[in-house]
Each structure stands twice: as C-alpha cells, then as structure tokens.
Motif scaffolding. Structure first.
Motif, PDB file in Angstrom:
ATOM      1  N   UNK A   1       0.821  -1.207   0.000  1.00 37.99           N
ATOM      2  CA  UNK A   1       0.000   0.000   0.000  1.00 37.99           C
ATOM      3  C   UNK A   1       0.856   1.259   0.000  1.00 37.99           C
ATOM      4  N   UNK A   2       1.926   1.248   0.785  1.00 42.18           N
ATOM      5  CA  UNK A   2       2.786   2.435   0.894  1.00 42.18           C
ATOM      6  C   UNK A   2       3.973   2.396  -0.057  1.00 42.18           C
ATOM      7  N   UNK A   3       4.112   1.311  -0.820  1.00 44.28           N
ATOM      8  CA  UNK A   3       5.266   1.072  -1.707  1.00 44.28           C
ATOM      9  C   UNK A   3       6.542   0.841  -0.901  1.00 44.28           C
ATOM     10  N   UNK A   4       6.424   0.624   0.419  1.00 43.39           N
ATOM     11  CA  UNK A   4       7.541   0.256   1.283  1.00 43.39           C
ATOM     12  C   UNK A   4       7.318  -1.162   1.788  1.00 43.39           C
ATOM     13  N   UNK A   5       8.318  -1.721   2.469  1.00 40.42           N
ATOM     14  CA  UNK A   5       8.076  -2.986   3.157  1.00 40.42           C
ATOM     15  C   UNK A   5       6.981  -2.775   4.202  1.00 40.42           C
ATOM     16  N   UNK A   6       5.984  -3.631   4.198  1.00 37.22           N
ATOM     17  CA  UNK A   6       4.873  -3.531   5.144  1.00 37.22           C
ATOM     18  C   UNK A   6       4.672  -4.885   5.817  1.00 37.22           C
ATOM     19  N   UNK A   7       4.520  -4.877   7.130  1.00 36.31           N
ATOM     20  CA  UNK A   7       4.209  -6.075   7.906  1.00 36.31           C
ATOM     21  C   UNK A   7       2.925  -5.811   8.678  1.00 36.31           C
ATOM     22  N   UNK A   8       1.972  -6.745   8.571  1.00 38.48           N
ATOM     23  CA  UNK A   8       0.709  -6.620   9.295  1.00 38.48           C
ATOM     24  C   UNK A   8       0.562  -7.812  10.234  1.00 38.48           C
ATOM     25  N   UNK A   9       0.260  -7.528  11.492  1.00 33.37           N
ATOM     26  CA  UNK A   9       0.079  -8.568  12.496  1.00 33.37           C
ATOM     27  C   UNK A   9      -1.371  -8.504  12.970  1.00 33.37           C
ATOM     28  N   UNK A  10      -2.092  -9.604  12.771  1.00 33.58           N
ATOM     29  CA  UNK A  10      -3.497  -9.667  13.188  1.00 33.58           C
ATOM     30  C   UNK A  10      -3.611 -10.613  14.369  1.00 33.58           C
ATOM     31  N   UNK A  11      -3.733 -10.035  15.564  1.00 36.49           N
ATOM     32  CA  UNK A  11      -3.970 -10.827  16.765  1.00 36.49           C
ATOM     33  C   UNK A  11      -5.477 -10.872  17.015  1.00 36.49           C
ATOM     34  N   UNK A  12      -5.871 -11.348  18.190  1.00 35.06           N
ATOM     35  CA  UNK A  12      -7.297 -11.532  18.453  1.00 35.06           C
ATOM     36  C   UNK A  12      -7.979 -10.278  18.995  1.00 35.06           C
ATOM     37  N   UNK A  13      -7.295  -9.179  19.046  1.00 34.83           N
ATOM     38  CA  UNK A  13      -7.945  -7.928  19.409  1.00 34.83           C
ATOM     39  C   UNK A  13      -7.878  -7.554  20.868  1.00 34.83           C
ATOM     40  N   UNK A  14      -7.222  -8.350  21.694  1.00 31.21           N
ATOM     41  CA  UNK A  14      -7.101  -7.997  23.102  1.00 31.21           C
ATOM     42  C   UNK A  14      -6.286  -6.710  23.240  1.00 31.21           C
ATOM     43  N   UNK A  15      -6.823  -5.683  23.894  1.00 28.70           N
ATOM     44  CA  UNK A  15      -6.049  -4.444  24.068  1.00 28.70           C
ATOM     45  C   UNK A  15      -4.719  -4.684  24.763  1.00 28.70           C
ATOM     46  N   UNK A  16      -4.689  -5.649  25.693  1.00 31.21           N
ATOM     47  CA  UNK A  16      -3.454  -5.931  26.423  1.00 31.21           C
ATOM     48  C   UNK A  16      -2.386  -6.488  25.480  1.00 31.21           C
TER      49      UNK A  16
END
Length: 442
Positions: free
Chosen positions: A67-82
């Motif tokens: 999306x940004x034309x840079x290296x992008x890493x996305x981490x999808x956890x279960x949504x716990x704020x902690x």
C-alpha cells in the motif's frame, strides 16, 4: 498492527515467534509470547505453551508491492487491548514509532500509489455512514474523478504548448495559433468543467448530508411522522398537546442521502418555562435547518402562528404536509405552498408516507442525479471554479486580442487549479490539513 518502512520486516519478525518463514503476500501463523529477550525480541518457546499468550497471523508485503510502496508487515492478533499494547511497546522498543494520523495513506500518495483525490476517498470511505457514501468513496478511490479531470488537463496542456511554441519559435516562422483556434479549444474545455462543477450539488449532499426540521403547532402529528420516517418509536407520542419539550434528533439514510431529522416542540405561546425553552430551541432548529417540513393539522384552521411560520419558510427549501387527512377529508388546511400542492398524510393510517419520502429526497437533491466522479468536497469545487474562472479570463483576453504571453498566465492558472485536485501543485500546508483528519493507522 501495521508497520511500514525499511525496517518493518526486521522489527516485525522480532515481535512474534514465527512457525514458518515469511513469504510475500502470504499469511503465516505465529505465536505472541509473554517473555521478551534481552534484545527486545520475543523469547522462543521452551517446549511448553506457558509463555504463549496469543496466536496471530503475520503478513509481509515486500516493497514496492504494498500500500505504501515500502516494506509492510501486518500482524493480526485476536484484538485484546493488552496483547496489542504489548506488541506496540515491543515495536517501539525495537526502534519503531507511532504513526501520525493518515501517515500510511500519505506515504502511499508520496510514493505515487494514489493521487490526492484517491487519498481523500480513503478517508471518506472510513467515515461513510450510508451505502451510497461508501459507493461514492470507493468509486473515487478507483480514480473516477481523476479520469474525468485527466482528459481536461491534457487538452489544456496541449493548448498551452501550442501557444508556448508560437512564442518560442516566432523567429522561425512557426505559425502562431489564430484566435479562432484558441477560442475553439477553450470552448471545448468549458462544458465538461461546468458539468463537473454542477455535480457538487448532489456530491456535497451525499458526502455531508442535510438537516431537516419538522415544525408545526402542538398535536399536529410531528412526532408521529418523525417516527414513521425513522421507522421506529423514537419520539414519545400522546394525545396531549405539547408532549415534545426538547429537540429529538435521529440520523437516517434516504436513498443513500444522510438526513438528520429534528422533531421539535410545537410552536405556540408556551404556558410553562420548560415548554417555552423547548419552543425557543424549535425556532433555533428552524433557522439552522437546510430543509423544513411544516406539519399542519387537517382538522384545524390555520392560526396566526402557522401563518407566520409559512411566511418565514417561503423561499426556503420546504415542504408542507397536511396531516390527519383521514379525520377531515373535506377540510383543506392549505391547498398549495411554493407552487407545489401540499401533501396530505395520515400518520395513523400510514397514508402519504411513501410520497413524503420521495418529496423530501427530491427537495434534498434538487433533482440532481448521481453520476461517477462527482465533486464531494469544497476543496474540489473551489479548484474547478478557479479553473473555469481562469478559462473565462483567457477567453476574454483572446477576444480582445491580448498578447499570447498574457493569455498563457490565465491558462497556467487554470492548469494549476486542476493540478491541485490530484496533488501535483498542492502545498505542504494543504497536505498536512487533509491527512491530519485521518485516523491513526490509515
């Protein structure tokens, strides 16, 4: 959590314990561990699950295919704020920083992945509250507005090049464009720009919505009509006049147009302090609303307050509804208002409600039809009006046989205005203002 930049991959792989090596555009399972090693990275499992606090998916997009034309890493956890806070702290400890509002989309714009109208459409899609708003934003993200502006910019550049060539090579006997040719080319540019400018009438409404105030005497059926329009019992309805003491508001979508309905207290000489305050707020809502729905009681003759109300909304975008028509078939409270027949309704029986919705929609849009590439923001509209004004000045200068050097000044002004739509000549201040309205992480 999303990271972007030259060190995104290096930091991302240290935040979790990968089960498989990363591969471009492939999601990989990973463990989020409770312990943190001396270098800030997640500790490796020790053979038991005691240190694992979550499972996550990690996806890597290699530059420039992101999306940004840079290296992008996305981490999808279960949504716990902690857990998410733990990941953020680890990333910052490894050298990352929190993104500014809209920074990911700004980087995409600066890398040429999006033009400015498409970047603004990202924000519009995030903020969309109706399906029509989402469709309009998605269309603009796909470049619908850019496709309308692009051919006009190209034609204007060709005209500028023609005049520049005539000036630069006058000594080489290159023909200077005759006035008729300049006029013809400007004439071809003007109609599509005017059509684009006219699209703002509906585009602005789709983007921002309108407020409609429902006003009238007590017990005329305002709250009943309000409930029918919002399709639920939002306002209290009783047979006692003056039940509504304060403004009751609800936001609805009418054929994709966002409308904020305001049910007001009945207009009369208030008998109590609370009712007087409600009536004062009703008058304020009447003054502020873009649209007005005046509700009359078919069983009653018009009183002085209603005569003043009808006079006050004359010339404004307003509709008149004669309610309780099931109780007074032969009594016409008012036959016509503003050149259009008053609409007869029965909130009790549900009569006339479909036509009421249609009339409100027609009043809101002014009859303007939806079209691809509509102008939806004031900034876009100002750019088009500036371009039209510049072309008008150039046409007048050409008609008065003004030297081409001066005509070019007007043509360049029009080109810069069109450029500002897509971002080629947009100042840093405007860019900062646009992207500062984004939410974090977009």
């Amino acid at each position: 959590m999303r990271l972007s930049g030259p060190r995104a991959t290096e930091i991302g792989v240290q935040l979790v314990s990968l089960r498989q090596p990363l591969e471009h555009a492939r999601a990989r399972l990973a463990d989020v561990l409770d312990g943190v090693g001396p270098d800030g990275a997640a500790d490796e499992p020790t053979g038991s699950d005691s240190t694992r606090i979550d499972e996550a998916l990690i996806t890597w997009f290699a530059a420039p295919n992101s999306y940004t034309a840079e290296d992008v890493v996305e981490i999808a956890a279960h949504g716990s704020p902690v857990v998410l806070e733990l990941l953020l702290k680890r990333a910052i400890g490894l050298g990352a920083r929190l993104a500014e509002p809209g920074e990911f989309t700004l980087r995409a714009f600066l890398a040429g992945r999006l033009d400015l109208t498409q970047a603004e459409a990202v924000r519009d899609l995030i903020e969309a509250q109706t399906l029509t708003q989402a469709r309009q934003a998605a269309s603009q993200m796909g470049g619908s507005l850019s496709r309308r502006v692009g051919p006009l910019k190209l034609a204007l550049v060709e005209l500028i090049a023609l005049l520049e060539a005539g000036i630069d090579f006058a000594e080489d006997d290159v023909d200077v464009a005759p006035g008729s040719e300049i006029s013809r080319r400007i004439g071809e540019l003007t109609p599509p720009l005017r059509a684009l400018e006219a699209s703002f009438a509906r585009g602005r409404i789709v983007h921002d919505g309108l407020t409609l105030a429902i006003v009238g005497r007590p017990n005329a059926g305002k709250s009943s009509l309000f409930n029918l329009l919002v399709e639920r019992e939002r306002a209290i309805v009783t047979a006692t006049p003056g039940t509504t003491r304060d403004l009751v508001t609800e936001r609805i979508s009418l054929d994709g147009i966002p409308l904020e309905l305001v049910d007001t207290a009945g207009l009369r000489e208030g008998l109590e302090e609370a009712e007087q305050m409600g009536i004062a707020r009703s008058r304020e809502a009447l003054a502020d609303a873009a649209l007005v729905l005046v509700v009359l009681d078919a069983t009653q003759t018009l009183n002085d307050e209603e005569h003043r109300l009808l006079a006050a909304v004359e010339g404004r975008p307003a509709l008149v509804v004669v309610n309780k028509c099931d109780l007074a078939q032969g009594n016409e409270a008012i036959a016509e208002f503003g050149g259009a027949p008053a609409l007869r309704t029965s909130a009790l029986m549900g009569e006339g409600i479909v036509e009421l919705r249609e009339r409100i929609l027609a009043l809101a849009t002014g009859g303007a039809a939806a079209e691809p590439g509509m102008l939806t923001s004031l900034r876009h509209h100002q750019a088009i009006t500036t371009a039209l004004a510049a072309l008008g000045d150039a046409e007048r200068a050409n008609a008065n046989a003004i030297p081409h050097e001066m005509i070019l000044l007007d043509l360049y002004r029009g080109l810069w205005a069109l450029d500002s739509l897509t971002g080629q000549t947009t100042s840093d201040d405007i860019l900062n203002l646009i992207f500062s309205r984004f939410c974090i992480g977009k």
